[in-house]
Write an enzyme that holds these catalytic residues in place. Structure first.
Site, PDB file in Angstrom:
ATOM      1  N   GLU A 200     -28.419 -34.887  38.174  1.00 57.37           N
ATOM      2  CA  GLU A 200     -29.354 -33.806  37.889  1.00 57.37           C
ATOM      3  C   GLU A 200     -28.785 -32.420  38.171  1.00 57.37           C
ATOM      4  OE1 GLU A 200     -33.365 -34.114  38.432  1.00 57.37           O
ATOM      5  OE2 GLU A 200     -33.484 -36.286  38.563  1.00 57.37           O
TER       6      GLU A 200
ATOM      7  N   GLU B 111     -35.238 -29.567  37.399  1.00 60.45           N
ATOM      8  CA  GLU B 111     -34.084 -30.255  37.962  1.00 60.45           C
ATOM      9  C   GLU B 111     -33.672 -29.660  39.303  1.00 60.45           C
ATOM     10  OE1 GLU B 111     -33.658 -32.868  36.709  1.00 60.45           O
ATOM     11  OE2 GLU B 111     -33.550 -32.877  34.540  1.00 60.45           O
TER      12      GLU B 111
ATOM     13  N   HIS C 197     -35.899 -31.357  41.710  1.00 60.97           N
ATOM     14  CA  HIS C 197     -35.548 -32.771  41.850  1.00 60.97           C
ATOM     15  C   HIS C 197     -34.301 -32.940  42.720  1.00 60.97           C
ATOM     16  CE1 HIS C 197     -37.512 -33.585  37.629  1.00 60.97           C
ATOM     17  NE2 HIS C 197     -38.365 -33.084  38.508  1.00 60.97           N
TER      18      HIS C 197
ATOM     19  N   GLU D 267     -39.065 -36.399  33.727  1.00 65.30           N
ATOM     20  CA  GLU D 267     -37.800 -36.746  33.066  1.00 65.30           C
ATOM     21  C   GLU D 267     -38.080 -37.300  31.668  1.00 65.30           C
ATOM     22  OE1 GLU D 267     -34.992 -35.883  34.023  1.00 65.30           O
ATOM     23  OE2 GLU D 267     -35.094 -35.593  36.179  1.00 65.30           O
TER      24      GLU D 267
ATOM     25  N   ASP E 118     -31.351 -38.013  30.337  1.00 66.00           N
ATOM     26  CA  ASP E 118     -32.738 -37.961  30.798  1.00 66.00           C
ATOM     27  C   ASP E 118     -33.433 -39.305  30.608  1.00 66.00           C
ATOM     28  OD1 ASP E 118     -33.549 -35.499  32.013  1.00 66.00           O
ATOM     29  OD2 ASP E 118     -33.168 -34.501  30.113  1.00 66.00           O
TER      30      ASP E 118
ATOM     31  N   TYR F  76     -36.187 -32.772  23.658  1.00 66.80           N
ATOM     32  CA  TYR F  76     -35.046 -32.577  22.764  1.00 66.80           C
ATOM     33  C   TYR F  76     -35.377 -33.046  21.349  1.00 66.80           C
ATOM     34  CZ  TYR F  76     -32.712 -31.940  27.236  1.00 66.80           C
ATOM     35  OH  TYR F  76     -32.379 -31.487  28.482  1.00 66.80           O
TER      36      TYR F  76
ATOM     37  N   HIS G 133     -38.720 -34.315  29.563  1.00 66.09           N
ATOM     38  CA  HIS G 133     -37.443 -33.681  29.220  1.00 66.09           C
ATOM     39  C   HIS G 133     -36.782 -34.404  28.052  1.00 66.09           C
ATOM     40  CE1 HIS G 133     -36.993 -32.263  33.711  1.00 66.09           C
ATOM     41  NE2 HIS G 133     -38.060 -31.760  33.095  1.00 66.09           N
TER      42      HIS G 133
END
Length: 326
Positions: A158, A192, A195, A97, A66, A104, A100
């Site tokens: 992606e 995603e 995208h 992105e 990402d 994490y 994203h």
């Protein structure tokens, strides 16, 4: 004399897919800080060391990919656009992105010790097969002047390469475990899917204008590139998942999604794997509706997005896009 700088006019749209994609992406807006990942701690404590390692390190790999997409992917695609609205959509994708990649770290901060987090990032920054797939995509973004190849690389990233990482949280979600971490993944999956479909659509417009010879030449390159990525992905998958015995199931899942990536690009599927070949627990994880968390205590994606439906084929249909392409 300098050309006048033009303001973007959303009331004059030359491609309605730009507007439909913008609206879908903004409707789906979310932030990781609204998901109560700490509610997963009881489930986390029941996992053995091998399963904890896999869970954490696949997210480390996803963070790397990402980061690549947010810092280089969309910048590369913006170099060749046909409308100002297309630029705006890429800007939106680039921002998400980054969301994203940051999400994490929210999971790591909740589940892992500082020492474990450092190890995860050291691993992602040095692991051979993970670095290989990142560099294969990066080299297309930075070195190849063919903008259609850049779109192919983006769609493969992606709609294909992310999925070896997505398997783990979806597996746990199918078992009603680690639900809040998995909700973040489901939100990422929904982004995603848009995208990949949008960028694939932009690819197809220009691909269909090429001569037959040029089309065949690009198709040959596309499939060779996919083979190269899959060969490395097999090695990466075995390296990550052999310790928990999931490798073969994960490979079925990523082959199924490689076919999805080819479909986004208007190409024929390569692998025999279909949805019914994928571990049904994982497919059940994809199709599970999101939770709705209490607004005044813990705000989840149910609040942010309203009713988030189960993922299905319509997630690959932006404003009637599927009917236009197939």
């Amino acid at each position: 004399m300098l050309e006048p700088y033009k303001a973007i006019n959303w009331n004059q749209i030359s491609d309605q897919i730009d507007k439909a994609t913008w609206e879908k992406l903004t409707e789906q807006f979310w932030l990781d800080t609204r998901i109560p990942v700490s509610n997963d701690l009881d489930d986390w404590r029941t996992l053995d060391d091998n399963h904890k390692w896999v869970f954490s390190h696949v997210f480390g790999g996803l963070t790397l990919l990402d980061t690549l997409q947010s810092q280089h992917g969309m910048a590369s695609l913006r170099e060749h656009v046909h409308t100002q609205q297309e630029t705006a959509v890429y800007n939106n994708i680039q921002f998400m992105e980054s969301v994203h990649a940051k999400s994490y770290s929210t999971i790591f901060e909740t589940l892992n010790t500082p020492e474990e987090i450092d190890e995860i990032f050291d691993w992602s920054d040095s692991e051979e097969f993970l670095q290989t797939k990142a560099n294969k995509i990066y080299n297309i973004y930075k070195s190849d002047g063919n903008h259609l190849k850049k779109k192919i690389a983006s769609v493969f990233l992606e709609t294909f390469l992310f999925y070896s990482g997505f398997y783990t949280p979806l597996f746990y979600l199918g078992h009603n475990q680690m639900n809040n971490s998995a909700e973040i993944i489901k939100l990422i999956l929904r982004d995603e899917s848009v995208h990949g479909t949008y960028i694939g659509y932009k690819f197809q417009i220009e691909f269909n204008q090429l001569s037959e010879n040029k089309q065949q030449e690009l198709k040959d390159w596309l499939y060779d590139f996919l083979y190269s990525l899959y060969e490395n992905e097999e090695k990466y998958t075995h390296m990550v998942y052999d310790k928990v015995g999931w490798s073969e199931d994960v490979l079925k899942f990523i082959r199924y999604n490689a076919n999805k990536a080819l479909m986004n690009l208007g190409q024929d599927p390569l692998f025999p794997d279909r949805a019914e070949d994928v571990n049904p627990i994982v497919m059940n994880g994809i199709s599970t509706s999101t939770s709705n968390h209490d607004f005044f205590s813990q705000v989840g994606n149910g609040y942010l997005l309203g009713n988030v439906e189960a993922m299905n084929d319509d997630d690959y249909n932006i404003g009637g896009l599927k009917e236009r392409l197939y």
